[in-house]
Design an enzyme around this catalytic site. Sequence first.
Site, PDB file in Angstrom:
ATOM      1  N   THR A  15       0.829  -1.214   0.000  1.00 44.49           N
ATOM      2  CA  THR A  15       0.000   0.000   0.000  1.00 44.49           C
ATOM      3  C   THR A  15       0.864   1.265   0.000  1.00 44.49           C
ATOM      4  OG1 THR A  15      -1.660  -1.223   1.248  1.00 44.49           O
ATOM      5  CG2 THR A  15      -1.863   1.180   1.254  1.00 44.49           C
ATOM      6  N   LYS A 108       6.004   1.714  13.001  1.00 43.37           N
ATOM      7  CA  LYS A 108       5.963   2.068  14.436  1.00 43.37           C
ATOM      8  C   LYS A 108       6.207   0.859  15.325  1.00 43.37           C
ATOM      9  CE  LYS A 108       1.630   1.059  13.252  1.00 43.37           C
ATOM     10  NZ  LYS A 108       0.941   1.350  12.022  1.00 43.37           N
ATOM     11  N   GLU A 132       8.551   9.794   9.983  1.00 41.27           N
ATOM     12  CA  GLU A 132       7.342  10.629  10.054  1.00 41.27           C
ATOM     13  C   GLU A 132       6.058   9.828   9.877  1.00 41.27           C
ATOM     14  OE1 GLU A 132       7.118  14.335  10.488  1.00 41.27           O
ATOM     15  OE2 GLU A 132       5.287  13.307  11.084  1.00 41.27           O
ATOM     16  N   GLY A 137       0.108   8.945  10.232  1.00 35.71           N
ATOM     17  CA  GLY A 137       0.134   8.921   8.761  1.00 35.71           C
ATOM     18  C   GLY A 137       0.583  10.210   8.124  1.00 35.71           C
ATOM     19  N   ILE A 139      -0.117  13.303   8.849  1.00 34.31           N
ATOM     20  CA  ILE A 139       0.018  14.500   9.698  1.00 34.31           C
ATOM     21  C   ILE A 139       1.491  14.663  10.106  1.00 34.31           C
ATOM     22  CG2 ILE A 139      -0.694  15.595  11.860  1.00 34.31           C
ATOM     23  CD1 ILE A 139      -3.192  13.819  11.841  1.00 34.31           C
ATOM     24  N   GLY A 190     -12.818  -2.342   5.180  1.00 34.72           N
ATOM     25  CA  GLY A 190     -11.363  -2.189   5.127  1.00 34.72           C
ATOM     26  C   GLY A 190     -10.817  -1.212   6.161  1.00 34.72           C
ATOM     27  N   ASP A 204      -1.605  -0.486  19.052  1.00 31.37           N
ATOM     28  CA  ASP A 204      -1.103   0.341  17.943  1.00 31.37           C
ATOM     29  C   ASP A 204      -0.970   1.796  18.409  1.00 31.37           C
ATOM     30  OD1 ASP A 204      -0.881   0.839  14.805  1.00 31.37           O
ATOM     31  OD2 ASP A 204      -2.323   2.287  15.600  1.00 31.37           O
ATOM     32  N   LYS A 208       2.563   4.197  18.888  1.00 35.53           N
ATOM     33  CA  LYS A 208       2.725   5.555  18.329  1.00 35.53           C
ATOM     34  C   LYS A 208       2.949   6.577  19.449  1.00 35.53           C
ATOM     35  CE  LYS A 208      -0.336   4.440  14.463  1.00 35.53           C
ATOM     36  NZ  LYS A 208      -1.757   4.464  14.062  1.00 35.53           N
ATOM     37  N   GLY A 306      -3.491   5.192   4.965  1.00 35.10           N
ATOM     38  CA  GLY A 306      -3.890   5.178   3.556  1.00 35.10           C
ATOM     39  C   GLY A 306      -2.695   5.399   2.652  1.00 35.10           C
TER      40      GLY A 306
HETATM   41  N1  LIG Z   1      -1.066   1.148   5.168  1.00 34.61           N
HETATM   42  C1  LIG Z   1      -1.092   2.273   5.857  1.00 34.61           C
HETATM   43  O1  LIG Z   1      -2.014   3.080   5.738  1.00 34.61           O
HETATM   44  C2  LIG Z   1       0.037   2.616   6.794  1.00 34.61           C
HETATM   45  C3  LIG Z   1       0.000   3.816   7.527  1.00 34.61           C
HETATM   46  C4  LIG Z   1       1.071   4.156   8.366  1.00 34.61           C
HETATM   47  C5  LIG Z   1       2.133   3.277   8.485  1.00 34.61           C
HETATM   48  N2  LIG Z   1       2.124   2.109   7.782  1.00 34.61           N
HETATM   49  C6  LIG Z   1       3.278   1.216   7.927  1.00 34.61           C
HETATM   50  O2  LIG Z   1       3.922   1.094   6.661  1.00 34.61           O
HETATM   51  C7  LIG Z   1       4.510  -0.190   6.545  1.00 34.61           C
HETATM   52  C8  LIG Z   1       4.014  -0.852   5.253  1.00 34.61           C
HETATM   53  O3  LIG Z   1       2.614  -0.980   5.317  1.00 34.61           O
HETATM   54  P1  LIG Z   1       1.738  -1.410   4.032  1.00 34.61           P
HETATM   55  O4  LIG Z   1       0.324  -1.183   4.439  1.00 34.61           O
HETATM   56  O5  LIG Z   1       2.261  -0.752   2.818  1.00 34.61           O
HETATM   57  O6  LIG Z   1       2.037  -2.983   3.973  1.00 34.61           O
HETATM   58  P2  LIG Z   1       1.633  -3.998   2.818  1.00 34.61           P
HETATM   59  O7  LIG Z   1       0.612  -3.423   1.922  1.00 34.61           O
HETATM   60  O8  LIG Z   1       1.341  -5.307   3.485  1.00 34.61           O
HETATM   61  O9  LIG Z   1       2.979  -4.157   1.964  1.00 34.61           O
HETATM   62  C9  LIG Z   1       4.110  -4.800   2.466  1.00 34.61           C
HETATM   63  C10 LIG Z   1       5.112  -4.969   1.325  1.00 34.61           C
HETATM   64  O10 LIG Z   1       6.318  -5.470   1.874  1.00 34.61           O
HETATM   65  C11 LIG Z   1       6.750  -6.611   1.128  1.00 34.61           C
HETATM   66  N3  LIG Z   1       7.469  -7.503   2.048  1.00 34.61           N
HETATM   67  C12 LIG Z   1       7.051  -8.002   3.216  1.00 34.61           C
HETATM   68  N4  LIG Z   1       8.029  -8.734   3.794  1.00 34.61           N
HETATM   69  C13 LIG Z   1       9.071  -8.675   2.946  1.00 34.61           C
HETATM   70  C14 LIG Z   1      10.387  -9.223   2.970  1.00 34.61           C
HETATM   71  N5  LIG Z   1      10.798  -9.968   3.978  1.00 34.61           N
HETATM   72  N6  LIG Z   1      11.205  -8.939   1.937  1.00 34.61           N
HETATM   73  C15 LIG Z   1      10.800  -8.173   0.916  1.00 34.61           C
HETATM   74  N7  LIG Z   1       9.582  -7.624   0.825  1.00 34.61           N
HETATM   75  C16 LIG Z   1       8.731  -7.876   1.834  1.00 34.61           C
HETATM   76  C17 LIG Z   1       5.477  -7.207   0.579  1.00 34.61           C
HETATM   77  O11 LIG Z   1       5.809  -7.962  -0.557  1.00 34.61           O
HETATM   78  P3  LIG Z   1       4.821  -9.059  -1.155  1.00 34.61           P
HETATM   79  O12 LIG Z   1       3.581  -8.311  -1.560  1.00 34.61           O
HETATM   80  O13 LIG Z   1       5.576  -9.598  -2.309  1.00 34.61           O
HETATM   81  O14 LIG Z   1       4.570 -10.043  -0.071  1.00 34.61           O
HETATM   82  C18 LIG Z   1       4.696  -5.940   0.231  1.00 34.61           C
HETATM   83  O15 LIG Z   1       5.101  -5.443  -1.012  1.00 34.61           O
HETATM   84  C19 LIG Z   1       4.147  -0.949   7.825  1.00 34.61           C
HETATM   85  O16 LIG Z   1       5.189  -0.826   8.751  1.00 34.61           O
HETATM   86  C20 LIG Z   1       2.917  -0.200   8.328  1.00 34.61           C
HETATM   87  O17 LIG Z   1       2.737  -0.289   9.739  1.00 34.61           O
HETATM   88  C21 LIG Z   1       1.118   1.752   6.936  1.00 34.61           C
END
Ligand SMILES: NC(=O)c1ccc[n+]([C@@H]2O[C@H](COP(=O)([O-])OP(=O)(O)OC[C@H]3O[C@@H](n4cnc5c(N)ncnc54)[C@H](OP(=O)(O)O)[C@@H]3O)[C@@H](O)[C@H]2O)c1
Length: 441
Positions: A15, A108, A132, A137, A139, A190, A204, A208, A306
Site C-alpha cells: 500500500t 511504528k 514521520e 500517517g 500529519i 477495510g 497500535d 505511536k 492510507g
Molecule cells: N497502510 C497504511 O495506511 C500505513 C499507515 C502508516 C504506516 N504504515 C506502515 O507502513 C509499513 C508498510 O505498510 P503497508 O500497508 O504498505 O504494507 P503492505 O501493503 O502489506 O505491503 C508490504 C510490502 O512489503 C513486502 N514484504 C514483506 N516482507 C518482505 C520481505 N521480507 N522482503 C521483501 N519484501 C517484503 C510485501 O511484498 P509481497 O507483496 O511480495 O509479499 C509488500 O510489497 C508498515 O510498517 C505499516 O505499519 C502503513
Amino acid sequence: MDKSSINVGLLGWGTVGTGVSKILLSQSGLISQNAGVELRLKKIAKRTLPALRDGVDFPDDCLTTDPSEVVDNPEIDIVVELIGGVTDSRDFIGRAIQNGKHVVTANKALLAEHGGELFRLADENRVSLNFEASTAGGIPIIKTLRESFAANRIQSLYGIINGTCNYILSQMHEGGVDFKVVLKEAQAKGYAEADPTLDIEGHDAAQKLLLLTALAYGMNAPSEHIHVEGITKITQQDIQYARELGYVIKLLAIGKLNSAKSVEIRVHPTLLPMQSLLANVGGAFNAVCVIGDAVGPTLFYGQGAGEMPTASAVVADIIDAGKSIVGDRDSRVSRAWRTDAKPEVSLCLIDDIETRYYIRSVVQDKPGVLAQISSILGEHRISIASVIQKERYETDETASLVIVTHMASEKNMQFAMKEIDALDVVKGASQLIRIEEEVAF
Ligand SMILES: NC(=O)c1ccc[n+]([C@@H]2O[C@H](COP(=O)([O-])OP(=O)(O)OC[C@H]3O[C@@H](n4cnc5c(N)ncnc54)[C@H](OP(=O)(O)O)[C@@H]3O)[C@@H](O)[C@H]2O)c1
C-alpha cells in the site's frame, strides 16, 4: 557531499510503497526543487514480483525479490523500509545503516520495540533514521515535535491516533450500534484488519504514543510500564450515558507532564467534553493536540493512514534525508535515543495519576444502594460530582447507576472499585472510564 542526484531504494511495494513510487515518479520536478537534489527511484524489493504495476511506470530491472539489492547496493543512498513487521525489517534497517545509508521507515511496531538500538546505530554511523509516517500517517507531527516545537517544554499531548478505533467509536455514537456490529462493518469496509487485536486493544496507539512522548519528553519509556486499554468493553449504554452527561468517548493517547514533574503516558477510552474539537474528530481521521509552554495549544488533524497520505509523509522524510546527504541538514537523531541523552523527567505510573472518572454499575433496584456505593467512594476520598440512575430492567430488577467523580487518585479509585464490585447489590464488573476535561480546545 557534492551530489546532484540521490538514489532511493524501496523495501516493500504494498500500500505505502506503491504510493511512494507514484509520488517519486510523478512529482520529480517538485521534489528536486524542494530537496535541492534529484531523487531517483533505483530499486524496489518485494517478496513476489507483481503481475500488474498499478499504472506505475519504471524500468523492469527496478523490481527485485532480493532485498540485498537494495540494502547492500553501493549505488543506493537512501533505503526506505515499508515491509512492516519487526524481524526482517530490523535486520534490513540495521544492515542499511551499517552500509552508511540513510533510512526512512513507517514502521511504528519496529521502532517501539527496537527503536533505541536502531537510533543509536544510526547515530554512530552518522546517518538519519526518519519515521514521520509511523505516527498519524500524513500529519507531520514527528517533525513538528522534533523541530518546530524544539524551543518548547511540552506540557501535554493528546492524540486520536488509531483510525480503526476512532471509526468504530464514531459509528457507535452516530448509529446507536453495538461494538461487535460496528467492528464487523469496519472489517468489511477495510477500516479494520481481519485480526483487529492490535488496534482495538490499544497497542497500535501505544506504539505511536511512545514515539511521540520520546520526542516530546526525551524519554524512552518501556512499553510494559505504560497503561494500555482498548475499546472492546465500551457498550452502547456507555456511549448514551456519556452523551447525556455532555461527553463523547474516544480512544485517547495521552502524554502529560504533571505537577510532580513526571510524565503520564497512557492509552485508554476517555470521556471528552462534547464541545471540544478532539471530541468532534470523526471517522477514521486522526488528530493530535500538543500544548507547549511557549506556543500554547496547537491541533493537528488529517488522515492517519492510507496509500497517499502515508506516502506523502514518507517522501517528505526521503527529501530530508536527501538534504542531509548534500550537507544541508543535521542528520542526528532525536535526543530521546541519543547515546548522550539523559531524560530530565521520570515516568508516572498509572497508579499515581489523578483524574476524574465515569463509573457505571449494574445494581439491584432497591433503596440504600447508592448510599452503600457513595460510602465506599467517600472512604477512599473520592467525591461524587453527579449521579444518574436509570430505570430498572424488567427481567432481573436491576438498574444502571452512573456516577461521575471529581478529581481522584487512580490508586484509591481501583481500591474503591474492588469493594464496590464485591457488594451483593452490584451485578458483574462495573465500567470505569477516565475523563479528560482540559484538552485545550
Ligand atoms: N497502510 C497504511 O495506511 C500505513 C499507515 C502508516 C504506516 N504504515 C506502515 O507502513 C509499513 C508498510 O505498510 P503497508 O500497508 O504498505 O504494507 P503492505 O501493503 O502489506 O505491503 C508490504 C510490502 O512489503 C513486502 N514484504 C514483506 N516482507 C518482505 C520481505 N521480507 N522482503 C521483501 N519484501 C517484503 C510485501 O511484498 P509481497 O507483496 O511480495 O509479499 C509488500 O510489497 C508498515 O510498517 C505499516 O505499519 C502503513
